[in-house]
Design a protein around this motif. Structure first.
Motif, PDB file in Angstrom:
ATOM      1  N   GLU A 152     -28.715 -26.751  -6.495  1.00  0.00           N
ATOM      2  CA  GLU A 152     -28.851 -24.940  -7.149  1.00  0.00           C
ATOM      3  C   GLU A 152     -30.049 -25.081  -7.450  1.00  0.00           C
ATOM      4  O   GLU A 152     -30.660 -24.181  -7.469  1.00  0.00           O
ATOM      5  CB  GLU A 152     -27.507 -25.099  -8.165  1.00  0.00           C
ATOM      6  N   ALA A 155     -32.538 -24.464  -5.268  1.00  0.00           N
ATOM      7  CA  ALA A 155     -33.479 -23.610  -4.441  1.00  0.00           C
ATOM      8  C   ALA A 155     -33.605 -22.482  -4.551  1.00  0.00           C
ATOM      9  O   ALA A 155     -34.042 -21.929  -3.716  1.00  0.00           O
ATOM     10  CB  ALA A 155     -31.097 -23.170  -4.370  1.00  0.00           C
ATOM     11  N   GLY A 156     -33.985 -22.127  -5.792  1.00  0.00           N
ATOM     12  CA  GLY A 156     -34.055 -20.669  -6.180  1.00  0.00           C
ATOM     13  C   GLY A 156     -35.809 -20.696  -6.613  1.00  0.00           C
ATOM     14  O   GLY A 156     -36.424 -19.924  -6.607  1.00  0.00           O
ATOM     15  N   ALA A 160     -36.400 -25.181  -0.966  1.00  0.00           N
ATOM     16  CA  ALA A 160     -35.497 -25.412  -0.214  1.00  0.00           C
ATOM     17  C   ALA A 160     -36.018 -26.233   0.899  1.00  0.00           C
ATOM     18  O   ALA A 160     -35.746 -25.600   1.155  1.00  0.00           O
ATOM     19  CB  ALA A 160     -34.229 -24.707  -1.043  1.00  0.00           C
ATOM     20  N   ALA A 236     -29.532 -19.538  -2.662  1.00  0.00           N
ATOM     21  CA  ALA A 236     -31.072 -19.376  -2.855  1.00  0.00           C
ATOM     22  C   ALA A 236     -31.865 -17.486  -2.444  1.00  0.00           C
ATOM     23  O   ALA A 236     -30.650 -17.213  -2.041  1.00  0.00           O
ATOM     24  CB  ALA A 236     -31.335 -20.706  -1.920  1.00  0.00           C
ATOM     25  N   ARG A 237     -32.060 -17.657  -3.877  1.00  0.00           N
ATOM     26  CA  ARG A 237     -33.000 -16.228  -3.390  1.00  0.00           C
ATOM     27  C   ARG A 237     -34.124 -16.703  -2.980  1.00  0.00           C
ATOM     28  O   ARG A 237     -35.344 -16.950  -3.880  1.00  0.00           O
ATOM     29  CB  ARG A 237     -33.279 -15.220  -4.650  1.00  0.00           C
ATOM     30  N   VAL A 238     -34.918 -16.539  -1.597  1.00  0.00           N
ATOM     31  CA  VAL A 238     -35.558 -16.315  -0.851  1.00  0.00           C
ATOM     32  C   VAL A 238     -36.624 -15.226  -0.477  1.00  0.00           C
ATOM     33  O   VAL A 238     -36.312 -14.693   0.389  1.00  0.00           O
ATOM     34  CB  VAL A 238     -35.781 -17.540  -0.012  1.00  0.00           C
ATOM     35  N   THR A 242     -31.200 -13.575   0.778  1.00  0.00           N
ATOM     36  CA  THR A 242     -29.892 -14.125   0.176  1.00  0.00           C
ATOM     37  C   THR A 242     -29.562 -15.784   1.107  1.00  0.00           C
ATOM     38  O   THR A 242     -29.087 -15.299   2.260  1.00  0.00           O
ATOM     39  CB  THR A 242     -29.302 -14.038  -0.219  1.00  0.00           C
TER      40      THR A 242
END
Length: 282
Positions: A152, A155-156, A160, A236-238, A242
């Motif tokens: 986790e 990921a932000g 990732a 993850a916020r990419v 989302t």
């Protein structure tokens, strides 16, 4: 003059036990040579059919079968290590095999996991980034890549690697270690240019692209409504998207009706792997 004094009862017992061990060593060696001969014939068949010797699902199924019948003082972890070496020796008979590893740091333990799984004499090269390790496989420089298991906290940051995996060219086929280690120990995924094969007890990695700002609870609820059991979920916020990486119980295929029940258009299976087994300490 040679010592002709009679052996004590204890010495005689030890000598008899050593002779028994020597006989067992010879019997085990005979079986290994017979096994290698069968593998050689299998390699010839595969060369004709163009198939790969990499079968992580079958290996996991074999290990589970052996562990289910295992008794005695030999630790389960030791049994797995012995058979892992046998597996890799058989793979070597069928052709060259090399491993590209991304280890975030020398202390991370990911290179250790690769050596324990693929054998201490396997050709293993450590790469500075996940992209470099994956490129080594894509370019044919390595047979598989070993990458840190998704987490986790990474990921932000948009780092990732699983969010950019080139499926179906590359897919996740195994998780390391196969025998569970204490909480907090490093985990890794094996990526290869082959389809994963089922072991009988598997986990599938499912990548979902949800609406911007989608809440974790909303994603979990949608997966449950579709009938999917999810032991773990990473969000993850990419950019504006989302992304959710769900570990789903079972071996999912692209035509599984439960996937069609999900409310998002992008749902990509990144691969699957055998569920880990418990060690002696469990």
């Amino acid at each position: 003059m040679p010592d002709t004094s009679p052996a004590t009862p204890a010495e005689a017992d030890i000598a008899a036990l050593r002779a028994e061990i020597d006989a067992l060593d010879d019997a085990m060696h005979d079986l290994l040579m017979k096994r290698s001969a069968v593998v050689g014939r299998l390699a010839g068949s595969r060369a004709k059919g163009g198939t790969t010797p990499l079968r992580p699902g079958r290996e996991a199924a074999v290990l589970r079968r052996l562990l289910a019948r295992h008794t005695g003082p030999l630790a389960r972890e030791r049994l797995v290590r012995i058979w892992r070496e046998i597996f890799m020796a058989s793979t070597a008979i069928q052709g060259g095999f090399s491993v590209a590893v991304h280890a975030p740091s020398p202390q991370s333990g990911h290179a250790r996991l690769a050596r324990e799984h693929f054998g201490p004499i396997a050709a293993i090269r450590v790469h500075p980034t996940p992209a470099r390790a994956l490129a080594a496989v894509t370019d044919g420089e390595a047979s598989v890549a070993v990458l840190p298991a998704p987490a986790e906290q990474e990921a932000g940051a948009g780092s990732a690697w699983w969010a950019r995996l080139e499926v179906p060219k590359l897919q996740v086929v195994a998780r390391l270690p196969f025998v569970t280690e204490p909480a907090g120990s490093p985990g890794a995924l094996v990526v290869a240019p082959v389809d994963p094969d089922p072991s009988g007890d598997d986990r599938t990695l499912l990548l979902l692209e949800a609406e911007a700002g989608a809440a974790r609870g909303r994603i979990i609820a949608a997966l449950a409504e579709a009938g999917l059991k999810v032991p773990s979920l990473i969000v993850a916020r990419v950019g504006q998207a989302t992304l959710a990486l769900a570990e789903v119980e079972g071996f999912l295929r692209a035509d599984d009706a439960r996937l069609s029940a999900l409310p998002w258009a992008r749902r990509t299976i990144l691969g699957a792997y055998a569920a880990p087994v418990a060690g002696d300490a469990a």
